[in-house]
Design a protein around this motif. Structure first.
Motif, mmCIF file in Angstrom:
data_model
loop_
_atom_site.group_PDB
_atom_site.id
_atom_site.type_symbol
_atom_site.label_atom_id
_atom_site.label_comp_id
_atom_site.label_asym_id
_atom_site.label_seq_id
_atom_site.Cartn_x
_atom_site.Cartn_y
_atom_site.Cartn_z
ATOM 1 N N LEU A 59 5.962 23.194 -0.242
ATOM 2 C CA LEU A 59 5.438 21.929 0.165
ATOM 3 C C LEU A 59 6.201 20.624 -0.385
ATOM 4 O O LEU A 59 7.017 21.000 -1.451
ATOM 5 C CB LEU A 59 4.104 21.890 -0.610
ATOM 6 C CG LEU A 59 3.005 22.876 -0.586
ATOM 7 C CD1 LEU A 59 1.700 22.467 -1.346
ATOM 8 C CD2 LEU A 59 2.696 23.177 0.966
ATOM 9 N N SER A 60 6.206 19.579 0.379
ATOM 10 C CA SER A 60 7.037 18.489 -0.087
ATOM 11 C C SER A 60 6.152 17.382 0.152
ATOM 12 O O SER A 60 5.041 17.275 0.642
ATOM 13 C CB SER A 60 8.233 18.257 0.907
ATOM 14 O OG SER A 60 7.789 18.162 2.261
ATOM 15 N N CYS A 61 6.347 16.287 -0.792
ATOM 16 C CA CYS A 61 5.480 15.119 -0.930
ATOM 17 C C CYS A 61 6.405 13.775 -1.150
ATOM 18 O O CYS A 61 7.160 13.878 -1.835
ATOM 19 C CB CYS A 61 4.612 15.122 -1.677
ATOM 20 S SG CYS A 61 3.556 13.610 -2.034
ATOM 21 N N ALA A 62 6.465 12.869 -0.201
ATOM 22 C CA ALA A 62 6.948 11.443 -0.774
ATOM 23 C C ALA A 62 6.184 10.405 -0.481
ATOM 24 O O ALA A 62 5.394 10.446 0.469
ATOM 25 C CB ALA A 62 8.376 11.424 0.400
ATOM 26 N N PRO A 63 6.500 9.571 -1.497
ATOM 27 C CA PRO A 63 5.839 8.252 -1.349
ATOM 28 C C PRO A 63 6.303 7.397 -0.364
ATOM 29 O O PRO A 63 7.673 7.171 -0.245
ATOM 30 C CB PRO A 63 5.529 7.718 -2.725
ATOM 31 C CG PRO A 63 6.873 8.318 -3.359
ATOM 32 C CD PRO A 63 7.328 9.645 -2.786
ATOM 33 N N SER A 64 5.639 6.526 0.507
ATOM 34 C CA SER A 64 5.831 5.484 1.273
ATOM 35 C C SER A 64 5.421 4.346 1.072
ATOM 36 O O SER A 64 4.158 4.153 0.678
ATOM 37 C CB SER A 64 5.745 5.725 2.818
ATOM 38 O OG SER A 64 4.315 5.592 2.956
ATOM 39 N N GLY A 65 6.106 3.234 0.962
ATOM 40 C CA GLY A 65 5.569 2.043 0.248
ATOM 41 C C GLY A 65 6.422 1.552 -1.047
ATOM 42 O O GLY A 65 7.247 2.372 -1.336
ATOM 43 N N ARG A 66 5.834 0.376 -1.693
ATOM 44 C CA ARG A 66 6.372 0.109 -2.868
ATOM 45 C C ARG A 66 5.958 0.869 -3.983
ATOM 46 O O ARG A 66 4.906 1.123 -4.510
ATOM 47 C CB ARG A 66 6.322 -1.457 -3.172
ATOM 48 C CG ARG A 66 7.084 -1.867 -4.246
ATOM 49 C CD ARG A 66 6.886 -3.247 -4.369
ATOM 50 N NE ARG A 66 7.843 -3.985 -5.394
ATOM 51 C CZ ARG A 66 7.914 -5.292 -5.459
ATOM 52 N NH1 ARG A 66 7.426 -6.281 -4.705
ATOM 53 N NH2 ARG A 66 8.653 -5.725 -6.650
ATOM 54 N N ILE A 67 6.876 1.328 -4.649
ATOM 55 C CA ILE A 67 6.903 2.061 -6.041
ATOM 56 C C ILE A 67 7.650 1.501 -7.054
ATOM 57 O O ILE A 67 8.704 1.074 -6.980
ATOM 58 C CB ILE A 67 7.300 3.629 -5.795
ATOM 59 C CG1 ILE A 67 6.560 4.451 -4.818
ATOM 60 C CG2 ILE A 67 7.444 4.365 -7.248
ATOM 61 C CD1 ILE A 67 5.130 4.735 -5.312
ATOM 62 N N GLN A 87 0.785 -1.175 0.058
ATOM 63 C CA GLN A 87 0.119 -0.009 0.123
ATOM 64 C C GLN A 87 0.843 1.276 -0.170
ATOM 65 O O GLN A 87 1.739 1.438 0.718
ATOM 66 C CB GLN A 87 -0.901 0.038 1.154
ATOM 67 C CG GLN A 87 -1.790 1.013 1.278
ATOM 68 C CD GLN A 87 -3.052 1.014 0.289
ATOM 69 O OE1 GLN A 87 -3.265 -0.060 -0.129
ATOM 70 N NE2 GLN A 87 -3.800 2.093 -0.206
ATOM 71 N N VAL A 88 0.778 2.072 -1.044
ATOM 72 C CA VAL A 88 1.741 3.291 -1.100
ATOM 73 C C VAL A 88 0.480 4.400 -0.372
ATOM 74 O O VAL A 88 -0.630 4.565 -0.779
ATOM 75 C CB VAL A 88 1.751 3.610 -2.725
ATOM 76 C CG1 VAL A 88 2.579 5.058 -2.594
ATOM 77 C CG2 VAL A 88 2.718 2.460 -3.092
ATOM 78 N N GLN A 89 1.457 5.071 0.406
ATOM 79 C CA GLN A 89 0.976 6.482 0.998
ATOM 80 C C GLN A 89 1.692 7.709 0.538
ATOM 81 O O GLN A 89 2.986 7.383 0.437
ATOM 82 C CB GLN A 89 0.590 6.342 2.330
ATOM 83 C CG GLN A 89 -0.247 5.344 3.023
ATOM 84 C CD GLN A 89 -0.659 5.237 4.489
ATOM 85 O OE1 GLN A 89 0.458 5.600 4.867
ATOM 86 N NE2 GLN A 89 -1.790 5.062 4.767
ATOM 87 N N LEU A 90 1.112 8.861 0.500
ATOM 88 C CA LEU A 90 1.933 9.958 0.001
ATOM 89 C C LEU A 90 2.023 10.968 1.434
ATOM 90 O O LEU A 90 0.807 11.212 1.679
ATOM 91 C CB LEU A 90 1.157 10.629 -1.117
ATOM 92 C CG LEU A 90 1.062 9.965 -2.427
ATOM 93 C CD1 LEU A 90 0.631 11.040 -3.400
ATOM 94 C CD2 LEU A 90 2.447 9.429 -2.808
ATOM 95 N N VAL A 91 3.068 11.359 1.795
ATOM 96 C CA VAL A 91 3.313 11.917 3.043
ATOM 97 C C VAL A 91 3.454 13.565 2.666
ATOM 98 O O VAL A 91 4.643 13.668 1.931
ATOM 99 C CB VAL A 91 4.444 11.284 3.832
ATOM 100 C CG1 VAL A 91 4.526 12.211 5.062
ATOM 101 C CG2 VAL A 91 4.006 9.984 4.129
ATOM 102 N N GLU A 92 2.561 14.362 2.970
ATOM 103 C CA GLU A 92 2.790 15.562 2.574
ATOM 104 C C GLU A 92 3.177 16.506 3.764
ATOM 105 O O GLU A 92 2.753 16.217 4.796
ATOM 106 C CB GLU A 92 1.334 16.285 2.155
ATOM 107 C CG GLU A 92 0.884 15.508 0.539
ATOM 108 C CD GLU A 92 -0.563 15.858 0.415
ATOM 109 O OE1 GLU A 92 -0.953 15.703 -0.715
ATOM 110 O OE2 GLU A 92 -1.061 16.373 1.268
ATOM 111 N N SER A 93 3.921 17.725 3.553
ATOM 112 C CA SER A 93 4.083 18.698 4.664
ATOM 113 C C SER A 93 4.405 19.972 3.918
ATOM 114 O O SER A 93 4.492 19.924 2.801
ATOM 115 C CB SER A 93 5.398 17.919 5.273
ATOM 116 O OG SER A 93 6.568 18.100 4.666
#
Length: 121
Positions: A20-28, A1-7
């Motif tokens: 703003l920044s955004c990074a995916p967590s999980g398998r890409i 399951q991929v989640q995008l972590v924004e800040s």
């Protein structure tokens, strides 16, 4: 399951800046593009900026933000940034990160939870 972590959202005065920044967590697998959309109250979600990873990093911007916003990507961190300068009250919206991933011709669309950007006059 991929989640995008924004800040990086928040409250800023007009002509100020936010990043703003955004990074995916999980398998890409293989990212096709990364981008930012926004939705203001009572309006449809609209594209703000996008960067096409498989096209040499070409970028696309909404006319309303050209010259003020810059989208960029840190390949090592797999993170996308949106540098927003000269902010205007009309930039107030919830900003959503979007990542399009591909795997053997199948496209996967991922969205962040949204981060509020409020620009005061």
């Amino acid at each position: 399951q991929v989640q995008l972590v924004e800040s990086g959202g928040g409250l800023v005065q007009a002509v100020g800046s936010l990043r703003l920044s955004c990074a995916p967590s999980g398998r890409i697998f293989m990212i096709y593009s990364m981008g930012w959309y926004r939705q203001a109250p009572g309006k449809q979600r609209e594209l703000v900026a996008s960067i096409y990873i498989t096209s040499g990093g070409s970028t696309n911007y909404a006319d309303s933000v050209k010259g003020r916003f810059t989208i960029s990507r840190d390949n090592a961190k797999n993170t996308v940034y949106l540098q927003m300068n000269s902010l205007k009250p009309e930039d107030t919206a919830v900003y959503y990160c979007n990542v399009i991933d591909t795997y053997y011709g199948t496209r996967y669309d991922y969205w962040g939870q949204g981060t509020q950007v409020t620009v005061s006059s």
